[in-house]
Design an enzyme around this catalytic site. Sequence first.
Site: not given
Length: 381
Positions: A101, A189
């Site tokens: 992530y 993101e």
Amino acid sequence: MKIHEYQAKDVFAKFGIPVPPGKIAFTPDEVEDVARELEGKVVVKAQVHVGGRGKAGGIKLADDPKDARAKAEQIIGMDIKGLTVEKVLVTKAIDIRDEYYLGITLDRDARMLVLILSAAGGIDIEEVARETPEKIAKVHIDPLIGIQDYQITQAIFGSGVDTTKSREIRSIVRKLYNCYLEIDGSLAEINPLVVTTDGEVIALDAKINIDDNALFRQPDLEKLMEVGADMDAIEAEARHKGIAYVHLSDGNVGVMGNGAGLVMTTMDVVSRAGGKPNNFLDIGGAATAEVVEDAFHLILLDPNVNGIFLNVFGGIVRCDVVAEGMIKAYQKLPRKVPVVLRMTGTNENIARKMLEDTPLVYESTTEAGAAKIVEMLGGQS
Ligand code: GDP
Ligand code: MN
């Protein structure tokens, strides 16, 4: 404002972040064509403004073009969290070794940006934060100083990612940071950022939110706006017309005034009087007939609104000019609902006289005006 994965991947690519090759498609036919162009296995990915598409069945691997068509037939038209899938991104399938992530967002409390990196990617980062917070590295970045190499090192070593990939990851973090600043992002993101079986580091998913208040200087991104789950239809119309409007949707009283502070106060006073404000609308300094007319139309787009309270302070604008505008605008009202007008300031007495023979109800204080509109709508809501 949110943009789709395929759009965010185009933005990432411009900043040099590696993404798998792919193309947007609207029909199973187009999906089959794109899959043939890409060759080999592909992934068919629903393009809707929500996360967790994988879990919802909106992301499917396909072995060949015919299979891609079959997968597209399942995905196009399906409903994901209340949104209908109208288009899919077809990308070359990647062989995944690790899923990480990586994200950059604003930490309002810290008044800084925050870089978030974790070896536990591919899944909901909120879930990781809840259950295994030690697997997440968070580094605050002072936007005036900019991101520093040591901060990226901190994130890489604190996150549990494969440190033999730190050169590639470092480069992507820098590019993502530049991208975030350049596009006036509120979130950039990559989940998952993957290490492929060949050892490449690549962004498999892409998510970008743009700060709405900066859209005026991001014309290319503003064009990508879609009215839908995250964009209220009336707010979209207001933005188009250049009117400062916020929709609260469940109220019965439309509220407008000149000046943000006055409008917010008016909403509070309406609530206190037992009504429920439906919106915030600031008509600004120039309360001309045209502006008021547009504002009336906008407020009445919500069928829940069955009365309007207008609160005007006549400082720079003269009350008689405003009254004239209101009377004209009222004549063109698409639905004749009760309208209460509170005005004070220059030429207040002339304005009051002008309103006497009209359906517009005049009150001299905010409290009295709020009580009046609530009373006219049948008391407490
Ligand atoms: P999200 O569920 O909306 O976040 O969509 P993602 O694009 O993140 O995809 C969800 C998951 O699908 C990923 O975490 C991967 O596990 C899987 N996936 C997506 N693309 C590929 C791919 O090219 N190859 C493989 N093997 N899995 C993929
Ligand atoms: Mn994802």
